[in-house]
Design an enzyme around this catalytic site. Structure first.
Site, mmCIF file in Angstrom:
data_model
loop_
_atom_site.group_PDB
_atom_site.id
_atom_site.type_symbol
_atom_site.label_atom_id
_atom_site.label_comp_id
_atom_site.label_asym_id
_atom_site.label_seq_id
_atom_site.Cartn_x
_atom_site.Cartn_y
_atom_site.Cartn_z
ATOM 1 N N HIS A 72 -28.829 -32.771 -39.197
ATOM 2 C CA HIS A 72 -28.505 -31.617 -38.360
ATOM 3 C C HIS A 72 -28.980 -30.295 -38.984
ATOM 4 O O HIS A 72 -29.012 -29.263 -38.325
ATOM 5 C CB HIS A 72 -26.986 -31.577 -38.130
ATOM 6 C CG HIS A 72 -26.583 -30.965 -36.827
ATOM 7 N ND1 HIS A 72 -27.470 -30.344 -35.972
ATOM 8 C CD2 HIS A 72 -25.377 -30.870 -36.219
ATOM 9 C CE1 HIS A 72 -26.807 -29.892 -34.920
ATOM 10 N NE2 HIS A 72 -25.540 -30.206 -35.042
ATOM 11 N N ASP B 296 -31.569 -29.965 -33.988
ATOM 12 C CA ASP B 296 -30.430 -29.522 -33.193
ATOM 13 C C ASP B 296 -29.997 -30.635 -32.247
ATOM 14 O O ASP B 296 -30.777 -31.539 -31.938
ATOM 15 C CB ASP B 296 -30.804 -28.280 -32.382
ATOM 16 C CG ASP B 296 -31.026 -27.071 -33.281
ATOM 17 O OD1 ASP B 296 -30.415 -27.031 -34.363
ATOM 18 O OD2 ASP B 296 -31.828 -26.195 -32.905
#
Ligand SMILES: *[C@@H]1O[C@H](CO)[C@@H](O)[C@H](O)[C@H]1NC(C)=O
Length: 397
Positions: A368, A372
């Protein structure tokens, strides 16, 4: 792309090296005038990223070996390297104890060329003596074979392990390295997993309709893996972040304009991840062939370190063991991994009606820090779309 060519060049050079060492061995063989010459066999050179390994002997002192018979295996961090005997002969001396560390070029064992071990010559006769079925009580009380005419043993036989007691097994290098890499991924990446499900009806039908013709033409079975590999390559080109990686030393994001997919394969020694290179330019047959070759190499324990270097994305198929659902761990230094699972018939809602369809859950674990949620979810949806309706590939949509 340049990197890729460099890699190729490196690979070709390594091939030349291997050939020249074979040549040397042949030279030895033909130049020997006297038999029973003793030669010292050295540890082969490892790939660049590997400097050492642990020896596991397959042969003992006094054993006869044929030319090319494996004498020991050297377990490196990434794979095991088999060391074949350069000639037929008898093992004279092992220069490194079992389990000990060796480096490339280090002397490994001495071989008396051409000789035949005394026991080996007697073995066939002994086998004949041992052949008649033992008396009925022999099954419960194992007694020494009648052929054991050697000297009476003066030491106690080794005590067998007591059942139920805890046993301590040294971790082999590959297991250690796997453990280290998995923790490295957990410590470095901000890992998150997103899920989806794939209706396998169309791809199953496609496979059923064409599997015989495919086998006939390409001499290879058409599996489901190629569809997921191809779909991944397609989705990776659309979502470059998923195919990229953070370089922690320079704080840069490295994007790639090629797709090299690591495929997780279970072997008795642990998980290995050989790489299918340039997937973006491959068709289903190319992919199936490559997977087959790599799988075969993995089973025979012949995967080279180069076969496992440099993937940009990994696919792990838990479905082969019947897994329904799971979260894979990123294979560093990559940024995402796709988990495939088993295909199970499940009731699903199709246009307001319940239908039974062959379904597979898929999972994408991603870093992450770089990827995204929108990109990850879009990526996994793309894979779903392509596998559910493979015509999408044809029309490049
Ligand atoms: C399967 O393919 C048909 C067209 O042949 C398509 O209409 C359908 O949506 C596909 N199924 C799924 C689950 O996507």
């Amino acid at each position: 792309m340049q990197l890729y060519f460099l890699y190729l060049l490196y690979f070709i050079c390594r091939k030349c090296e291997a050939r020249s060492s074979i040549f040397q061995i042949r030279y030895f063989k033909t130049s020997v005038a006297c038999r029973n010459e003793v030669i010292t066999v050295k540890t082969p050179a490892f790939a660049e990223s590997v400097t050492e390994g642990d020896v596991r002997w397959e042969k003992a002192v006094g054993d006869s070996v044929k030319e090319d018979e494996v004498v020991c295996e050297i377990e490196t961090d990434k794979t095991s390297v088999q060391v074949p005997s350069p000639a037929a002969g008898v093992i004279e001396e092992l220069l490194v104890p079992d389990g000990e560390k060796v480096e490339g070029g280090q002397a490994l064992f001495k071989l008396r060329k051409g000789a035949v071990a005394a026991q080996a010559a007697e073995a066939p006769a002994a086998a004949v003596v041992a052949a008649p079925p033992p008396p009925h009580d022999a099954a419960t009380t194992p007694s020494p074979a009648p052929s054991a005419v050697g000297p009476i043993p003066t030491t106690m036989p080794p005590v067998p392990p007591v059942p139920g007691a805890a046993i301590f097994v040294k971790m082999n290098r590959m297991r250690l390295r796997i453990a280290q890499r998995l923790k490295e991924a957990q410590n470095t990446c901000a890992m998150l997993t997103t899920f989806n499900e794939v209706d396998m009806s169309n791809i199953s039908e496609l496979r059923k309709a064409y599997k015989d013709a495919f086998l006939k033409k390409h001499n290879i079975k058409l599996g489901f893996m190629s569809a997921f590999v191809k779909a991944s390559a397609y989705a990776l080109m659309e979502q470059p972040a998923v195919n990229g990686v953070i370089d922690d030393t320079t704080k840069e994001i490295v994007y790639r304009d090629y797709v090299d997919i690591s495929v997780a394969v279970a072997t008795p020694k642990g998980l290995v991840v050989p790489v299918i290179r340039g997937v973006e330019g491959m068709n289903f047959a190319d992919i199936e062939k490559t997977i087959n070759e790599l799988g075969e190499k993995a089973r025979k324990n012949e995967l080279a370190v180069e076969d496992m270097d440099g993937g940009t994305f990994t696919i792990s198929n838990g479905g082969v063991f019947g897994s329904m659902f799971g979260t894979p761990i990123i294979n560093p230094p990559q940024s995402a991994i796709l988990g495939m699972h088993g295909i199970f018939e499940r009731p699903v809602a199709i246009e307001g009606k319940v239908e039974i369809r062959p379904m597979m859950y898929v999972a994408l674990t991603y870093d992450h820090r770089l990827i995204d949620g929108r990109e990850a979810v879009t990526f996994l949806r793309k894979i779903k779309t392509v596998v559910e309706d493979p015509r999408v590939l044809l029309l490049d949509m």
